[in-house]
Design a protein around this motif. Structure first.
Motif, PDB file in Angstrom:
ATOM      1  N   LYS A  53     -18.900 -11.353   6.013  1.00  0.00           N
ATOM      2  CA  LYS A  53     -18.106 -10.214   6.492  1.00  0.00           C
ATOM      3  C   LYS A  53     -17.984  -9.164   5.388  1.00  0.00           C
ATOM      4  CE  LYS A  53     -14.734  -8.169   9.008  1.00  0.00           C
ATOM      5  NZ  LYS A  53     -14.997  -7.353  10.142  1.00  0.00           N
ATOM      6  N   ILE A  54     -18.374  -7.959   5.737  1.00  0.00           N
ATOM      7  CA  ILE A  54     -18.241  -6.847   4.797  1.00  0.00           C
ATOM      8  C   ILE A  54     -17.112  -5.969   5.325  1.00  0.00           C
ATOM      9  CG2 ILE A  54     -19.396  -4.698   4.038  1.00  0.00           C
ATOM     10  CD1 ILE A  54     -20.556  -7.064   2.633  1.00  0.00           C
ATOM     11  N   TYR A  55     -16.217  -5.562   4.460  1.00  0.00           N
ATOM     12  CA  TYR A  55     -15.121  -4.681   4.893  1.00  0.00           C
ATOM     13  C   TYR A  55     -15.556  -3.235   4.653  1.00  0.00           C
ATOM     14  CZ  TYR A  55     -12.884  -9.114   5.108  1.00  0.00           C
ATOM     15  OH  TYR A  55     -12.616 -10.411   5.432  1.00  0.00           O
ATOM     16  N   MET A  56     -16.036  -2.633   5.733  1.00  0.00           N
ATOM     17  CA  MET A  56     -16.632  -1.309   5.635  1.00  0.00           C
ATOM     18  C   MET A  56     -15.527  -0.243   5.633  1.00  0.00           C
ATOM     19  SD  MET A  56     -19.155   0.551   5.261  1.00  0.00           S
ATOM     20  CE  MET A  56     -20.745  -0.161   5.555  1.00  0.00           C
ATOM     21  N   MET A  57     -15.280   0.303   4.464  1.00  0.00           N
ATOM     22  CA  MET A  57     -14.254   1.350   4.344  1.00  0.00           C
ATOM     23  C   MET A  57     -14.908   2.643   3.854  1.00  0.00           C
ATOM     24  SD  MET A  57     -11.120  -0.851   2.874  1.00  0.00           S
ATOM     25  CE  MET A  57     -10.881  -2.536   3.435  1.00  0.00           C
ATOM     26  N   ALA A  58     -16.188   2.772   4.196  1.00  0.00           N
ATOM     27  CA  ALA A  58     -16.929   3.938   3.731  1.00  0.00           C
ATOM     28  C   ALA A  58     -16.784   5.105   4.705  1.00  0.00           C
ATOM     29  CB  ALA A  58     -18.393   3.575   3.555  1.00  0.00           C
ATOM     30  N   TRP A  59     -16.926   4.841   5.986  1.00  0.00           N
ATOM     31  CA  TRP A  59     -16.996   5.946   6.946  1.00  0.00           C
ATOM     32  C   TRP A  59     -15.605   6.469   7.305  1.00  0.00           C
ATOM     33  CZ3 TRP A  59     -21.414   5.774   5.333  1.00  0.00           C
ATOM     34  CH2 TRP A  59     -22.325   4.775   5.551  1.00  0.00           C
ATOM     35  N   GLY A  60     -15.515   7.776   7.399  1.00  0.00           N
ATOM     36  CA  GLY A  60     -14.242   8.385   7.823  1.00  0.00           C
ATOM     37  C   GLY A  60     -14.168   8.449   9.332  1.00  0.00           C
ATOM     38  N   ASP A  61     -14.543   7.347   9.974  1.00  0.00           N
ATOM     39  CA  ASP A  61     -14.564   7.354  11.444  1.00  0.00           C
ATOM     40  C   ASP A  61     -13.384   6.552  11.984  1.00  0.00           C
ATOM     41  OD1 ASP A  61     -15.390   7.857  13.974  1.00  0.00           O
ATOM     42  OD2 ASP A  61     -17.155   6.563  13.922  1.00  0.00           O
ATOM     43  N   THR A  62     -12.884   6.979  13.143  1.00  0.00           N
ATOM     44  CA  THR A  62     -11.710   6.316  13.719  1.00  0.00           C
ATOM     45  C   THR A  62     -12.123   5.050  14.471  1.00  0.00           C
ATOM     46  OG1 THR A  62     -11.981   7.866  15.539  1.00  0.00           O
ATOM     47  CG2 THR A  62     -10.283   8.373  13.934  1.00  0.00           C
ATOM     48  N   THR A  63     -11.181   4.120  14.612  1.00  0.00           N
ATOM     49  CA  THR A  63     -11.480   2.845  15.281  1.00  0.00           C
ATOM     50  C   THR A  63     -10.459   2.509  16.370  1.00  0.00           C
ATOM     51  OG1 THR A  63     -10.217   1.748  13.535  1.00  0.00           O
ATOM     52  CG2 THR A  63     -12.609   1.820  13.264  1.00  0.00           C
ATOM     53  N   HIS A  64      -9.320   3.164  16.334  1.00  0.00           N
ATOM     54  CA  HIS A  64      -8.233   2.845  17.277  1.00  0.00           C
ATOM     55  C   HIS A  64      -8.539   3.491  18.628  1.00  0.00           C
ATOM     56  CE1 HIS A  64      -4.125   2.225  18.643  1.00  0.00           C
ATOM     57  NE2 HIS A  64      -3.925   1.495  17.565  1.00  0.00           N
ATOM     58  N   PRO A  65      -8.252   2.789  19.754  1.00  0.00           N
ATOM     59  CA  PRO A  65      -8.561   3.396  21.063  1.00  0.00           C
ATOM     60  C   PRO A  65      -7.749   4.661  21.343  1.00  0.00           C
ATOM     61  CG  PRO A  65      -7.447   1.279  21.330  1.00  0.00           C
ATOM     62  CD  PRO A  65      -7.724   1.420  19.878  1.00  0.00           C
ATOM     63  N   LEU A  66      -8.249   5.416  22.300  1.00  0.00           N
ATOM     64  CA  LEU A  66      -7.600   6.686  22.677  1.00  0.00           C
ATOM     65  C   LEU A  66      -6.201   6.448  23.235  1.00  0.00           C
ATOM     66  CD1 LEU A  66     -10.555   8.306  24.652  1.00  0.00           C
ATOM     67  CD2 LEU A  66      -9.533   9.226  22.557  1.00  0.00           C
ATOM     68  N   PRO A  67      -5.316   7.435  23.114  1.00  0.00           N
ATOM     69  CA  PRO A  67      -3.996   7.324  23.754  1.00  0.00           C
ATOM     70  C   PRO A  67      -4.155   7.172  25.274  1.00  0.00           C
ATOM     71  CG  PRO A  67      -4.076   9.223  22.282  1.00  0.00           C
ATOM     72  CD  PRO A  67      -5.469   8.690  22.369  1.00  0.00           C
ATOM     73  N   ALA A  68      -3.277   6.363  25.890  1.00  0.00           N
ATOM     74  CA  ALA A  68      -3.390   6.081  27.338  1.00  0.00           C
ATOM     75  C   ALA A  68      -3.362   7.369  28.164  1.00  0.00           C
ATOM     76  CB  ALA A  68      -2.264   5.144  27.752  1.00  0.00           C
ATOM     77  N   LYS A  69      -2.533   8.319  27.759  1.00  0.00           N
ATOM     78  CA  LYS A  69      -2.425   9.584  28.522  1.00  0.00           C
ATOM     79  C   LYS A  69      -3.748  10.362  28.495  1.00  0.00           C
ATOM     80  CE  LYS A  69       1.991  10.344  29.815  1.00  0.00           C
ATOM     81  NZ  LYS A  69       2.060   9.138  30.643  1.00  0.00           N
ATOM     82  N   VAL A  70      -4.456  10.258  27.390  1.00  0.00           N
ATOM     83  CA  VAL A  70      -5.757  10.941  27.295  1.00  0.00           C
ATOM     84  C   VAL A  70      -6.745  10.253  28.232  1.00  0.00           C
ATOM     85  CG1 VAL A  70      -7.705  11.408  25.751  1.00  0.00           C
ATOM     86  CG2 VAL A  70      -5.373  11.794  24.947  1.00  0.00           C
ATOM     87  N   VAL A  71      -6.738   8.927  28.231  1.00  0.00           N
ATOM     88  CA  VAL A  71      -7.657   8.181  29.102  1.00  0.00           C
ATOM     89  C   VAL A  71      -7.393   8.549  30.557  1.00  0.00           C
ATOM     90  CG1 VAL A  71      -8.383   5.867  29.848  1.00  0.00           C
ATOM     91  CG2 VAL A  71      -7.877   6.299  27.434  1.00  0.00           C
ATOM     92  N   GLU A  72      -6.115   8.590  30.929  1.00  0.00           N
ATOM     93  CA  GLU A  72      -5.731   8.972  32.303  1.00  0.00           C
ATOM     94  C   GLU A  72      -6.311  10.353  32.654  1.00  0.00           C
ATOM     95  OE1 GLU A  72      -1.438   9.442  33.368  1.00  0.00           O
ATOM     96  OE2 GLU A  72      -1.369   7.388  32.581  1.00  0.00           O
ATOM     97  N   ALA A  73      -6.157  11.288  31.725  1.00  0.00           N
ATOM     98  CA  ALA A  73      -6.640  12.655  31.976  1.00  0.00           C
ATOM     99  C   ALA A  73      -8.160  12.683  32.103  1.00  0.00           C
ATOM    100  CB  ALA A  73      -6.183  13.588  30.849  1.00  0.00           C
ATOM    101  N   LEU A  74      -8.841  11.859  31.297  1.00  0.00           N
ATOM    102  CA  LEU A  74     -10.309  11.826  31.348  1.00  0.00           C
ATOM    103  C   LEU A  74     -10.788  11.265  32.682  1.00  0.00           C
ATOM    104  CD1 LEU A  74     -11.192  10.459  27.772  1.00  0.00           C
ATOM    105  CD2 LEU A  74     -11.419  12.801  28.595  1.00  0.00           C
ATOM    106  N   VAL A  75     -10.126  10.202  33.141  1.00  0.00           N
ATOM    107  CA  VAL A  75     -10.515   9.577  34.414  1.00  0.00           C
ATOM    108  C   VAL A  75     -10.287  10.577  35.544  1.00  0.00           C
ATOM    109  CG1 VAL A  75      -9.930   7.727  36.046  1.00  0.00           C
ATOM    110  CG2 VAL A  75     -10.105   7.230  33.599  1.00  0.00           C
TER     111      VAL A  75
END
Ligand code: PLP
Length: 398
Positions: free
Chosen positions: A40-62
């Motif tokens: 297991k490598i702990y990849m802390m290199a990329w400035g990319d997000t990992t947490h899922p979208l807020p529920a309200k955003v998902v609702e709006a997208l659907v």
């Protein structure tokens, strides 16, 4: 015979930041785990997000996707500058409560901040002198090289100035500032930004202010926008993003503010805003209508708490990581009001040595600070936008 774009070729031959990081880091990781590729490598290199979208955003997208599937609610091309409801939400829900008055016509929605970092420099002549922070978020430099600009000076950010540079000593025309800063984790105070605004007004320069990490500012005394400084709408362009504020790094949504009152040589008020509108109508026909509906939801009052909870999750990651690294004896900067930790090696260590130390001791991968510019030598950047379990396990390894 057709000739090639020499500027692009120059960039390509010296290898872009993204390529260099990917290739070099991957080589090192492969060398680290030859006997145990499953390690297991702990990849802390990329400035990319990992947490899922807020529920309200998902609702709006659907909801938005469903509308696209019906004849009566289908929509095609929108306004090239962006959905007016989104631009109004940016003015009213994002800027107004900071006492910043902007018109929706001053806002240009983009598919993230990245393309804006390239597009904005097209407003200005190639003979301008550009000042960049060192260490720097490399795309500012790459955009200017690609455009063919070669008068570039660097503003050193070091421990002595808390990684917030002094104003240029000579006259420059365009100044790129990024606060909260990537990669150093620094955040500028209002007084420090005021010095730049005063400089820009006196020298008739333009500041391009990258505010993509401003959601991470929890200290009420720190400015989240350059427009909190009086006079900034006369000399500054601001770039914002939904990527880190609401997890849109894959959805892609951002914006730029080109204030009506911003002028440069031989222009009048509103001219640059109009020029940007024209350039966007030629090269960019607007961000995805789905992403924009998501953006409207993200800026709604009901969703703001959800967005803040995600940001707080990353800030807690940063706290855990910083505490662990400090206990291990490393000096750390940033990580508060900012998702990046700027780790300093012990005296005399190079950035690659700090990289190797953390990889060998804790299987952590960061980005050597020297890849962000010569003033980054001796440092390593760690991103805390990963998941909590990884942060905790990596700190246990240490
Ligand atoms: N500016 C900075 C300083 C960044 O770190 C990033 C992405 O990591 C961007 C701009 C691009 O953001 P976006 O995802 O909105 O294109």
């Amino acid at each position: 015979m057709t000739t090639k774009n020499q500027n692009l070729s120059n960039l390509f031959s010296s290898s872009t930041f993204a390529d260099m990081v990917r290739n070099k880091l991957m080589q090192k990781i492969e060398g680290h785990q030859p006997s145990n590729p499953q390690k297991k490598i702990y990849m802390m290199a990329w400035g990319d997000t990992t947490h899922p979208l807020p529920a309200k955003v998902v609702e709006a997208l659907v909801d938005a996707a469903t509308k696209l599937g019906h004849q009566s609610t289908y929509t095609g091309y929108g306004e090239f500058e962006g959905n007016i409801k989104l631009r109004e939400a940016i003015c009213n829900n994002y800027y107004k409560h900071r006492n910043i008055d902007l018109e929706p016509e001053e806002i240009f929605v983009s598919d993230g901040a990245q393309s804006a970092t390239f597009d904005i420099q097209e407003l200005f002549g190639l003979d301008n002198v550009v000042a960049l922070q060192d260490p720097i978020y490399p795309p500012y430099l790459e955009a200017n090289i690609l455009a063919g600009r070669n008068k570039i000076i660097y503003l050193e950010c070091n421990q002595g100035n808390n990684f917030v540079p002094d104003v240029p000593q000579s006259k420059v025309d365009i100044i790129y500032l990024c606060f909260p800063n990537n990669p150093t984790g620094a955040v500028a105070t209002k007084e420090q930004l005021k010095a730049f605004v005063d400089y820009a007004i006196t020298n008739k320069s333009v500041i391009i202010f990258d505010a993509v990490y401003n959601a991470f500012i929890t200290d009420p005394n720190l400015p989240k926008s350059i427009y909190e400084v009086e006079g900034a709408t006369e000399c500054a362009i601001e770039i914002g993003s939904f990527s880190k504020m609401a997890g849109f790094s894959g959805l892609r949504l951002g914006w730029s503010v080109i204030p009506f009152t911003l002028t440069v040589e031989s222009t009048v008020a509103r001219e640059l805003t109009q020029m940007y509108k024209i350039s966007q109508s030629i090269k960019f026909w607007g961000a995805s209508n789905l992403a924009q509906e998501g953006g409207i939801a993200a800026l709604s009052q009901q969703c703001q708490q959800e967005c803040q909870a995600i940001v707080n999750y990353y800030l807690e990651n940063a706290r855990i990581l910083k505490e662990g690294l400090s206990a291990f004896g490393l000096t750390c900067f940033g990580g508060t009001n900012n998702p990046y930790i700027w780790v300093k090696g012990t005296e005399g260590m190079s950035s690659w040595e700090v990289f190797n130390q953390l990889l060998l001791k804790a299987d952590i991968v960061g980005i050597p600070g020297s890849l962000f510019g010569s003033s980054g030598e001796g440092f390593l950047r760690l991103s805390t936008l990963g998941n909590r379990e990884d942060m905790e396990k990596a700190m246990n390894n240490l």
